[in-house]
Design an enzyme around this catalytic site. Structure first.
Site, PDB file in Angstrom:
ATOM      1  N   HIS A 194       0.416 -12.683  14.108  1.00 27.62           N
ATOM      2  CA  HIS A 194       1.497 -12.662  15.097  1.00 27.62           C
ATOM      3  C   HIS A 194       2.581 -13.700  14.803  1.00 27.62           C
ATOM      4  O   HIS A 194       3.742 -13.530  15.195  1.00 27.62           O
ATOM      5  CB  HIS A 194       0.881 -12.933  16.481  1.00 27.62           C
ATOM      6  CG  HIS A 194       1.832 -12.806  17.630  1.00 27.62           C
ATOM      7  ND1 HIS A 194       2.178 -11.597  18.174  1.00 27.62           N
ATOM      8  CD2 HIS A 194       2.527 -13.746  18.345  1.00 27.62           C
ATOM      9  CE1 HIS A 194       3.030 -11.789  19.185  1.00 27.62           C
ATOM     10  NE2 HIS A 194       3.252 -13.086  19.299  1.00 27.62           N
ATOM     11  N   ASN A 230      14.199  -4.348  13.395  1.00 24.47           N
ATOM     12  CA  ASN A 230      15.019  -5.223  14.230  1.00 24.47           C
ATOM     13  C   ASN A 230      14.272  -6.530  14.340  1.00 24.47           C
ATOM     14  O   ASN A 230      13.161  -6.566  14.857  1.00 24.47           O
ATOM     15  CB  ASN A 230      15.209  -4.639  15.632  1.00 24.47           C
ATOM     16  CG  ASN A 230      16.002  -3.349  15.613  1.00 24.47           C
ATOM     17  OD1 ASN A 230      16.922  -3.201  14.825  1.00 24.47           O
ATOM     18  ND2 ASN A 230      15.640  -2.411  16.477  1.00 24.47           N
ATOM     19  N   CYS A 268      -0.858  -6.954  18.310  1.00 29.09           N
ATOM     20  CA  CYS A 268      -1.928  -7.716  17.657  1.00 29.09           C
ATOM     21  C   CYS A 268      -3.184  -6.848  17.511  1.00 29.09           C
ATOM     22  O   CYS A 268      -3.445  -5.954  18.331  1.00 29.09           O
ATOM     23  CB  CYS A 268      -2.255  -8.978  18.459  1.00 29.09           C
ATOM     24  SG  CYS A 268      -1.161 -10.378  18.063  1.00 29.09           S
ATOM     25  N   HIS A 283       6.062  -9.994  17.248  1.00 29.94           N
ATOM     26  CA  HIS A 283       5.067  -9.648  16.226  1.00 29.94           C
ATOM     27  C   HIS A 283       5.787  -8.961  15.058  1.00 29.94           C
ATOM     28  O   HIS A 283       6.597  -8.054  15.285  1.00 29.94           O
ATOM     29  CB  HIS A 283       4.009  -8.712  16.822  1.00 29.94           C
ATOM     30  CG  HIS A 283       2.803  -8.574  15.941  1.00 29.94           C
ATOM     31  ND1 HIS A 283       1.580  -9.135  16.241  1.00 29.94           N
ATOM     32  CD2 HIS A 283       2.645  -7.972  14.733  1.00 29.94           C
ATOM     33  CE1 HIS A 283       0.721  -8.863  15.281  1.00 29.94           C
ATOM     34  NE2 HIS A 283       1.348  -8.160  14.344  1.00 29.94           N
ATOM     35  N   HIS A 342       7.131  -6.540  12.805  1.00 30.58           N
ATOM     36  CA  HIS A 342       7.014  -5.086  12.731  1.00 30.58           C
ATOM     37  C   HIS A 342       8.377  -4.437  12.525  1.00 30.58           C
ATOM     38  O   HIS A 342       9.413  -5.022  12.815  1.00 30.58           O
ATOM     39  CB  HIS A 342       6.382  -4.527  14.016  1.00 30.58           C
ATOM     40  CG  HIS A 342       7.300  -4.533  15.200  1.00 30.58           C
ATOM     41  ND1 HIS A 342       7.667  -5.687  15.870  1.00 30.58           N
ATOM     42  CD2 HIS A 342       7.968  -3.532  15.830  1.00 30.58           C
ATOM     43  CE1 HIS A 342       8.490  -5.391  16.868  1.00 30.58           C
ATOM     44  NE2 HIS A 342       8.703  -4.084  16.865  1.00 30.58           N
ATOM     45  N   CYS A 388       0.055  -9.619  23.326  1.00 32.78           N
ATOM     46  CA  CYS A 388       0.903  -8.842  22.411  1.00 32.78           C
ATOM     47  C   CYS A 388       0.307  -7.458  22.181  1.00 32.78           C
ATOM     48  O   CYS A 388      -0.853  -7.333  21.808  1.00 32.78           O
ATOM     49  CB  CYS A 388       1.030  -9.584  21.083  1.00 32.78           C
ATOM     50  SG  CYS A 388       1.723  -8.561  19.766  1.00 32.78           S
ATOM     51  N   SER A 440      11.907  -6.355  21.036  1.00 34.32           N
ATOM     52  CA  SER A 440      11.225  -6.642  22.283  1.00 34.32           C
ATOM     53  C   SER A 440       9.865  -7.306  22.064  1.00 34.32           C
ATOM     54  O   SER A 440       9.168  -7.618  23.012  1.00 34.32           O
ATOM     55  CB  SER A 440      11.087  -5.356  23.114  1.00 34.32           C
ATOM     56  OG  SER A 440      10.709  -4.274  22.301  1.00 34.32           O
ATOM     57  N   GLN A 486      10.171  -0.134  12.269  1.00 35.04           N
ATOM     58  CA  GLN A 486      10.011   1.200  12.823  1.00 35.04           C
ATOM     59  C   GLN A 486      10.404   2.255  11.788  1.00 35.04           C
ATOM     60  O   GLN A 486      11.086   1.962  10.810  1.00 35.04           O
ATOM     61  CB  GLN A 486      10.901   1.378  14.058  1.00 35.04           C
ATOM     62  CG  GLN A 486      10.620   0.389  15.184  1.00 35.04           C
ATOM     63  CD  GLN A 486      11.335   0.768  16.477  1.00 35.04           C
ATOM     64  OE1 GLN A 486      11.306   1.926  16.908  1.00 35.04           O
ATOM     65  NE2 GLN A 486      11.986  -0.195  17.105  1.00 35.04           N
TER      66      GLN A 486
HETATM   67  O1  LIG Z   1      12.402   0.445  19.955  1.00 32.68           O
HETATM   68  P1  LIG Z   1      12.639  -0.875  20.617  1.00 32.68           P
HETATM   69  O2  LIG Z   1      12.313  -2.039  19.707  1.00 32.68           O
HETATM   70  O3  LIG Z   1      12.013  -0.993  21.966  1.00 32.68           O
HETATM   71  O4  LIG Z   1      14.220  -0.915  20.890  1.00 32.68           O
HETATM   72  C1  LIG Z   1      15.192  -1.468  20.032  1.00 32.68           C
HETATM   73  O5  LIG Z   1      15.381  -0.671  18.855  1.00 32.68           O
HETATM   74  C2  LIG Z   1      15.896   0.650  19.068  1.00 32.68           C
HETATM   75  C3  LIG Z   1      16.131   1.284  17.707  1.00 32.68           C
HETATM   76  O6  LIG Z   1      17.003   0.512  16.915  1.00 32.68           O
HETATM   77  C4  LIG Z   1      17.173   0.632  19.908  1.00 32.68           C
HETATM   78  O7  LIG Z   1      17.516   1.959  20.247  1.00 32.68           O
HETATM   79  C5  LIG Z   1      17.003  -0.189  21.183  1.00 32.68           C
HETATM   80  O8  LIG Z   1      18.243  -0.298  21.850  1.00 32.68           O
HETATM   81  C6  LIG Z   1      16.473  -1.581  20.830  1.00 32.68           C
HETATM   82  O9  LIG Z   1      16.274  -2.340  22.002  1.00 32.68           O
END
Ligand SMILES: O=P(O)(O)O[C@H]1O[C@H](CO)[C@@H](O)[C@H](O)[C@H]1O
Ligand SMILES: O=P(O)(O)O[C@H]1O[C@H](CO)[C@@H](O)[C@H](O)[C@H]1O
Lengths: 340, 340
Positions: free
Chosen positions: B114, B154, B55, B165, B167, B52, B162, B169
């Site tokens: 994690h 997300n 981590c 873990h 998290h 990961c 993706s 943004q």
């Molecule tokens: O930034 P990540 O986690 O790789 O990507 C994810 O979040 C982003 C922001 O919401 C999006 O634009 C991507 O389509 C999604 O796969």
């Protein structure tokens, strides 16, 4: 700015039809993918499936039997989101605001052949679908309670399509949905100011630049709009300003069918898979007005990004901020053009 | 209208924060499901995963090594959609309109563990995440090129996440994204007219009706907004009008953390699965203005509809028309409330 700036640096582009922006991050197309992969089903389907509720002669969940139809078959949705004789009411209790909404929802089977999609049908057969759309739009537009008719298709399981039999839907209703309302406002403002169609003027620019054109015939242009949100989003636009599909004559209906055929066949080649998408026709409201500011068009929103199994997720930033894309419209147009 | 009309007949509800509508079809919750099922992964994850890239102590793709962090860890996104020192330009070539956009994108690890999600963390630990958000918002707001800070998460593969873990943004940028722009406009119009906060007045109505409230403590209310789009969409709103999260004092930050904890734990119980969602905080722009019309709030947009494997698809009609839901906000609120 340099001609290549749009290919190199993050920027936002204006959607002239909605007034909203898309964030473009061309430098980001290189990031690695560790997320969810979609299931691909490239299994061949039979031409007739006895368990399919859309195949000719089969019985639907509500007990009705489909006729032995030979080209297009249309019926009222058995689980319609909008109902014709629903109750009429309105609520305005402080900041709680609601209004009843009535409408008619239909299902449009494109072909009795369970194994086909629009991409597998020839233009002559797609023309029959266009004729059916015209007939439905006309009939619904004569209903005084119907002021807007949304024709659309969800193709593929990843687009929430619950049955692979080739079909689309028509949801018609008494008021304008959000997206249509935005396009109505933008087109009207432009028309009032310039006495010309917004999309017509845009098309003239695109035909001159040629950067985002995928295909054209005498009556139609297929292109990736400058402001495309989905990786391979495309738009089919009539060259003449027409406010709705009723204005198409027979040969124009054929050229429209050809445009659909060329685009969907190229899509299927892109990742060597039956390419999922939602498509929809935006056209003039059926409110009895002339709606001269409307220039109808059909859009395709396909989710796939890098392969048959990796799609673009419209989540997080996209839900709370603005749509975001990595690959530019110009590169997407070039990729699809090469497959025609 | 009768009190039960909103539970029985199709209608649209106004989102007072965006000015847009959602179509509600309560009668439709009964239709059978034959579409795509999502994969569930209820497999237990280890507290540390050597593969990961989030981590503690692990090396990221760009070669940087994560510190041995103990609670929250923040770094600049290695594949940022927005870049700080990107080129500045603007394009207005007829109907082709674009503007460069710069910004700073960060990743916020909620915990070194994690195996956890916010739903598994206690309020004390979530409070540390809130403190980290405050610190980042403050720092970014002092940057003259940053005028808006979007904090979001997300969660789950189905939401494009993706890496499991825990998290979120932060994408911060020079202009207002679409959704924020709409909420800015609506709140400003209301504030100018009434000299009160739109969301404050809405909250007063909801606290009186109690139909859509899920949870409250001294400083926060968790509710399903009247205009919710996603089946179990929820909103956390501070009772006091605050324009951004910097106005939270220490005990309010704890109560905010408690609200997040209660909601996410209830979500996980709903379908007995780690409940996927995108969440985001909408708050005042960091443009140097007072922004008194802003009342910050956090929203959760979870896609699941009927079970851990059946989600709501926002496709077709939703993309071309308006968002549409079957189960009403009132029923969703009751279902979640019963799990607290
Ligand atoms: O930034 P990540 O986690 O790789 O990507 C994810 O979040 C982003 C922001 O919401 C999006 O634009 C991507 O389509 C999604 O796969
Ligand atoms: O009508 P269907 O195919 O059952 O349902 C599908 O299309 C509808 C219209 O776009 C959406 O509201 C549903 O979420 C989707 O699953």
């Amino acid at each position: 700015m340099k001609n290549t700036d749009l290919q190199d640096y993050s920027h936002k582009r204006l959607n002239i039809l909605t007034g909203e922006w898309v964030l473009v991050s061309p430098h980001r197309a290189k990031r690695p993918w560790q997320g969810q992969n979609e299931a691909v089903s490239n299994d061949l389907r039979p031409a007739y499936d006895e368990t399919c509720y859309l195949c000719a002669g089969n019985t639907r969940i509500n007990g009705e039997v489909n006729p032995k139809y030979e080209d297009v078959f249309i019926f009222t949705n058995d689980f319609a989101a909008l109902q014709k004789d629903s109750k009429s009411f309105s609520l305005e209790d402080g900041l709680l605001v609601a209004e009843s909404e009535t409408g008619i929802c239909k299902v449009v089977c494109f072909s009795p052949d369970h194994s086909k999609s629009l991409a597998d049908m020839d233009a002559k057969d797609i023309q029959k679908v266009v004729f059916a759309w015209q007939k439905e739009y006309k009939e619904l537009s004569e209903n005084p309670n119907i002021n807007y008719v949304q024709i659309f298709e969800n193709k593929g399981a990843v687009m929430g399509c619950s049955n692979p039999h080739p079909h689309g839907q028509i949801w018609s209703q008494s008021t304008l949905p959000n997206e249509v309302d935005k396009k109505n406002t933008q087109q009207l403002a432009y028309y009032n100011k310039n006495k010309r169609s917004l999309l017509g003027d845009y098309l003239a620019q695109e035909l001159e630049k040629k950067e985002r054109i995928i295909f054209e015939n005498d009556s139609f242009v297929v292109l990736i709009p400058f402001w495309a949100v989905w990786p391979f989003e495309a738009m089919i636009v009539p060259k003449k300003q027409q406010s709705n599909i009723l204005e198409l004559n027979g040969s124009e209906a054929f050229e429209y069918a050809e445009a659909i055929s060329v685009l969907t066949k190229a899509y299927d080649k892109l990742f060597n898979t039956s390419f999922p998408y939602s498509s929809g026709i935006h056209q003039a409201p059926t409110d009895g007005n002339e709606n001269k500011h409307w220039h109808w068009h059909m859009s395709f929103y396909p989710p796939l990004l890098r392969s048959a199994t990796v799609k673009k997720f419209m989540v997080g930033y996209e839900m709370f901020g603005s749509p975001q894309r990595d690959i530019t419209a110009e590169i997407a147009a070039r990729m699809i053009r090469e497959l025609i």
